[in-house]
Every structure is written in C-alpha cells, then in structure tokens.
Write an enzyme that holds these catalytic residues in place. Sequence first.
Site, short mmCIF file in Angstrom:
data_model
loop_
_atom_site.label_atom_id
_atom_site.label_comp_id
_atom_site.label_asym_id
_atom_site.label_seq_id
_atom_site.Cartn_x
_atom_site.Cartn_y
_atom_site.Cartn_z
N ARG A 1 0.50 -1.12 -0.78
CA ARG A 1 0.52 -0.04 0.26
C ARG A 1 0.97 1.18 -0.01
O ARG A 1 2.15 1.12 0.72
CB ARG A 1 -0.90 0.50 1.69
N HIS A 2 0.74 2.20 -0.54
CA HIS A 2 1.31 3.36 -0.99
C HIS A 2 1.49 4.58 0.00
O HIS A 2 0.38 3.96 1.91
CB HIS A 2 0.72 4.34 -1.71
N GLY A 3 2.24 5.22 0.53
CA GLY A 3 2.30 5.92 1.88
C GLY A 3 1.28 7.09 2.06
O GLY A 3 0.63 7.00 1.29
N GLU A 4 1.69 7.28 3.15
CA GLU A 4 0.56 8.95 3.65
C GLU A 4 0.24 9.80 2.09
O GLU A 4 1.11 10.04 2.11
CB GLU A 4 1.15 8.85 4.81
N TRP B 1 -4.53 13.55 2.21
CA TRP B 1 -6.40 12.52 2.53
C TRP B 1 -6.43 11.72 3.27
O TRP B 1 -7.45 11.29 4.16
CB TRP B 1 -6.75 12.67 1.36
N ARG C 1 0.52 9.03 -5.99
CA ARG C 1 1.19 8.52 -4.36
C ARG C 1 1.52 7.14 -4.19
O ARG C 1 3.09 6.30 -4.03
CB ARG C 1 0.13 8.25 -3.81
N GLU D 1 -6.59 2.47 -7.30
CA GLU D 1 -8.20 2.04 -5.99
C GLU D 1 -9.11 2.20 -6.69
O GLU D 1 -9.32 2.46 -7.89
CB GLU D 1 -7.93 3.31 -5.19
#
Length: 182
Positions: free
Chosen positions: A8-11, A14, A58, A78
């Site tokens: 999963r991508h980083g922060e 949002w 992202r 997503e």
Amino acid sequence: MIELWLVRHGETPWSREGRLTGWTDLPLTSGGEDQARELGAWLSPQQFDAVFASDLQRALGTARLAYGEPLVEPKLRELNFGELEGAAWEGLEARHKNALLTFDSFQAPGGESTQQLTDRLNGFLDQLEPGRYLVFTHGGPIRALLRQAGQDRLVAPCTVVALNWTLRQPLFIHGKEHTNGH
C-alpha cells in the site's frame, strides 16, 4: 507459482485526514515519503521478476522511493469512489460506512463496485506468468485480493502483504493493520 508482494502506498494528505481517496491523484506527504524510504531499506535485499505500480502518483512515488522505477499499470488503481470521493469517513452516511466495512456489495454513487474492482485486478493478474512480483497499489485492491485469499483486513500505508496467488494463500504481512475503520 505466482508470488505477489502487495504494497500500500505511503501517507497522503487525504489518508492522514481520513478522507476517501480513489482516483484523485494526490502526492505523498513528507511522512509518506519517509515511510517509503524506510520500506525501501527492508525491501532492498529482495529480487523480483517485475515491479508494477498503479498509475496514480502516490503509488508511483512510493515505488520509486522504496524500490525503483516500476512498470505502470492503471488496473492497479484504487476503487473509484464516484460522488463520495474526498468525503471524510466520519461524515459518511451509515449505509455507506457499513457497505465499505463489509466490502461485499459496496458501490459509491457514480463510482465503481467492489466487484468491478476485483474483476479489474483479476484481469491484470491473469496476464502474469509464474514468478515473483512487487506491486505498489492501494488499500482497496489489497483488501480485494486478500479476500480472495480467505482473509479480510485493512492495511496501513506502506504495509506489505505477500500472497501465494496460485494457491490463494497469504504468506506474510509486514506492517500494520489499518486503525481508522476504512
């Protein structure tokens, strides 16, 4: 055998704020960049037959910071949240929250259903030859694939989920479960 290492991508701004982020193309925060670099130290000794990333910045940014230049694959995006895009989790109607939490038959108004997401992902995976793959994607795709492997969980940014895709079996999770409800 097909072995998938899903990241999963980083922060992002949002994700930090608890907002639904589907196809809006947001960058990583500086914290998300740090998460990707930390993950890179852990991933660096690993070898893969190919590295893929969603076409959203992202996921691409996470891939570049954590491992290197990926092959870009739009099917790894997503879930499209349609009219709910950018909505805060806390402000969602109960019916949308419940449908997202169960993930079985969710479809945002004007968006994509969880079944459409699963079909899109399977279309990509069906093209892979046996091998070991690193895939930078998003929380929804990881959850959809985990569900096909008999698991159902939400993962935090920069978590790695490894699956034996051929047998639909989880191998390991490196990182945290998501703590926000979505």
